[in-house]
Design a protein around this motif. Structure first.
Motif, PDB file in Angstrom:
ATOM      1  N   LEU A 174      37.151 -39.995  -6.921  1.00 46.67           N
ATOM      2  CA  LEU A 174      36.816 -42.051  -7.212  1.00 46.67           C
ATOM      3  C   LEU A 174      36.923 -42.451  -5.177  1.00 46.67           C
ATOM      4  CD1 LEU A 174      38.388 -42.464 -10.638  1.00 46.67           C
ATOM      5  CD2 LEU A 174      36.247 -41.542 -10.268  1.00 46.67           C
ATOM      6  N   ALA A 211      37.937 -48.313 -10.557  1.00 45.55           N
ATOM      7  CA  ALA A 211      38.017 -46.959 -10.373  1.00 45.55           C
ATOM      8  C   ALA A 211      39.193 -46.825 -11.990  1.00 45.55           C
ATOM      9  CB  ALA A 211      38.882 -47.257  -8.893  1.00 45.55           C
ATOM     10  N   ARG A 212      39.958 -47.830 -12.750  1.00 45.75           N
ATOM     11  CA  ARG A 212      40.842 -47.866 -13.238  1.00 45.75           C
ATOM     12  C   ARG A 212      40.445 -47.407 -14.764  1.00 45.75           C
ATOM     13  NH1 ARG A 212      45.565 -51.621 -14.952  1.00 45.75           N
ATOM     14  NH2 ARG A 212      46.684 -50.980 -16.463  1.00 45.75           N
ATOM     15  N   ASP A 244      38.543 -43.740 -14.782  1.00 42.21           N
ATOM     16  CA  ASP A 244      39.648 -43.165 -14.201  1.00 42.21           C
ATOM     17  C   ASP A 244      40.304 -42.567 -16.381  1.00 42.21           C
ATOM     18  OD1 ASP A 244      41.532 -41.406 -13.714  1.00 42.21           O
ATOM     19  OD2 ASP A 244      42.691 -42.240 -14.896  1.00 42.21           O
ATOM     20  N   ARG A 292      39.448 -39.061 -18.244  1.00 45.64           N
ATOM     21  CA  ARG A 292      40.315 -38.398 -18.606  1.00 45.64           C
ATOM     22  C   ARG A 292      40.244 -38.957 -20.518  1.00 45.64           C
ATOM     23  NH1 ARG A 292      44.265 -42.144 -19.335  1.00 45.64           N
ATOM     24  NH2 ARG A 292      44.015 -43.779 -17.903  1.00 45.64           N
ATOM     25  N   ARG A 311      39.107 -34.190 -15.393  1.00 47.47           N
ATOM     26  CA  ARG A 311      40.125 -34.797 -13.860  1.00 47.47           C
ATOM     27  C   ARG A 311      39.708 -34.841 -12.778  1.00 47.47           C
ATOM     28  NH1 ARG A 311      43.348 -29.851 -10.586  1.00 47.47           N
ATOM     29  NH2 ARG A 311      44.613 -31.432  -9.731  1.00 47.47           N
ATOM     30  N   VAL A 312      40.423 -36.333 -12.434  1.00 58.09           N
ATOM     31  CA  VAL A 312      39.964 -37.230 -11.275  1.00 58.09           C
ATOM     32  C   VAL A 312      41.748 -36.613 -10.081  1.00 58.09           C
ATOM     33  CG1 VAL A 312      40.683 -38.927 -10.467  1.00 58.09           C
ATOM     34  CG2 VAL A 312      39.412 -39.433 -12.307  1.00 58.09           C
ATOM     35  N   ILE A 368      41.771 -40.445  -5.232  1.00 55.94           N
ATOM     36  CA  ILE A 368      41.286 -41.309  -5.604  1.00 55.94           C
ATOM     37  C   ILE A 368      41.130 -42.718  -3.944  1.00 55.94           C
ATOM     38  CG2 ILE A 368      41.741 -44.441  -5.958  1.00 55.94           C
ATOM     39  CD1 ILE A 368      43.116 -42.875  -8.343  1.00 55.94           C
ATOM     40  N   THR A 385      48.804 -43.232 -11.596  1.00 55.05           N
ATOM     41  CA  THR A 385      47.515 -42.354 -11.809  1.00 55.05           C
ATOM     42  C   THR A 385      48.038 -41.223 -11.083  1.00 55.05           C
ATOM     43  OG1 THR A 385      45.168 -41.463 -10.851  1.00 55.05           O
ATOM     44  CG2 THR A 385      46.657 -43.362  -9.068  1.00 55.05           C
ATOM     45  N   ALA A 411      46.430 -38.490  -9.828  1.00 52.83           N
ATOM     46  CA  ALA A 411      45.471 -38.577  -8.120  1.00 52.83           C
ATOM     47  C   ALA A 411      46.470 -39.016  -7.197  1.00 52.83           C
ATOM     48  CB  ALA A 411      44.432 -39.312  -8.468  1.00 52.83           C
ATOM     49  N   CYS A 470      33.525 -45.870  -7.302  1.00 52.45           N
ATOM     50  CA  CYS A 470      34.155 -47.691  -7.984  1.00 52.45           C
ATOM     51  C   CYS A 470      33.707 -48.667  -7.824  1.00 52.45           C
ATOM     52  CB  CYS A 470      34.707 -46.864  -8.715  1.00 52.45           C
ATOM     53  SG  CYS A 470      35.300 -44.491  -9.337  1.00 52.45           S
TER      54      CYS A 470
END
Length: 227
Positions: A8, A15-16, A19, A23, A28-29, A32, A44, A46, A68
């Motif tokens: 991301l 991004a939130r 994400d 999920r 899977r991230v 970031i 997160t 990540a 993002c």
């Protein structure tokens, strides 16, 4: 998808949301990246990166990416996306909410982000790297150009053309058969009843021209990335 590691680009609100949608879909991230932050603005698992040097070290491990960056930064979002595809052979990830409604005759491009409750009509095209945000409606036979951002609860009527990198603000309404040219910005809750020229900022009910803003694309960060 056990080995999936999505990147991301951006660590703020967009991004939130991305994400969370990934999920929910069991994806899977892994990383970031946001060079403007010391840490992401949400919890997160990540790995967080905030320098081009750190990102360069993990790009070969990434299996895909989402840029993002929302708001009126469509040109920036497209530039970063194309650079990651061309220079690092990464695939853009489409983020489409399970609650979005997309007509079977609609066309959706690469790297689009279509959020909760969005509705895409018959024979409409959502081009590469466009965002259609929460509860926004894009009706039948529209052409939404690359890098466009249709913000939350905006209503775009049928047969509308929206040029590259334009922004349609929250709760704005665009009447049928109009053209919003490239780079234009439609203010929140505005009513568009005539065509909007390139790079124009329009606001109000009915909308009026406020100013002209040239799109600026900052290439400084991607220029520092190394394979």
């Amino acid at each position: 998808m056990a080995k999936e590691r999505i990147l991301l680009w951006g660590g703020r609100s967009q991004a939130r949301v991305v994400d969370a949608h990934l999920r929910l879909q069991g994806r899977r991230v892994g990383y970031i990246f946001d060079y403007s932050l010391d840490e992401p603005q949400f919890e997160t698992s990540a790995e967080f990166l905030n320098t081009p040097e750190h990102l360069s070290r993990v790009l070969s491990r990434c299996t895909g990416f989402v840029v993002c960056i929302g708001g009126n930064l469509g040109a920036q979002r497209r530039m970063i996306s194309k650079h990651l595809m061309r220079e690092f052979d990464l695939e853009p990830v489409e983020v489409i909410s399970d609650t979005a409604i997309i007509d079977p005759e609609a066309t959706v491009g690469k790297g689009v982000q279509i959020m909760s409750g969005a509705c895409i009509g018959v024979a409409t095209t959502i081009s590469d790297f466009a965002i259609v945000n929460t509860n926004a409606t894009v009706d039948h036979e529209c052409l939404v150009g690359p890098g466009v951002h249709v913000m939350g609860a905006a209503a775009v009527a049928g047969c509308v053309t929206i040029g590259a990198d334009a922004t349609i603000g929250t709760n704005a309404t665009v009447l049928p058969k109009l053209t919003i040219q490239s780079g234009a910005q439609v203010g929140a809750a505005s009513l568009i009843r005539r065509d909007v020229s390139e790079n124009s900022v329009v606001v109000g009910v009915p909308a009026r021209h406020l100013r002209t803003e040239t799109r600026i694309v900052d290439t400084s960060v991607v220029a520092k990335l190394r394979g």
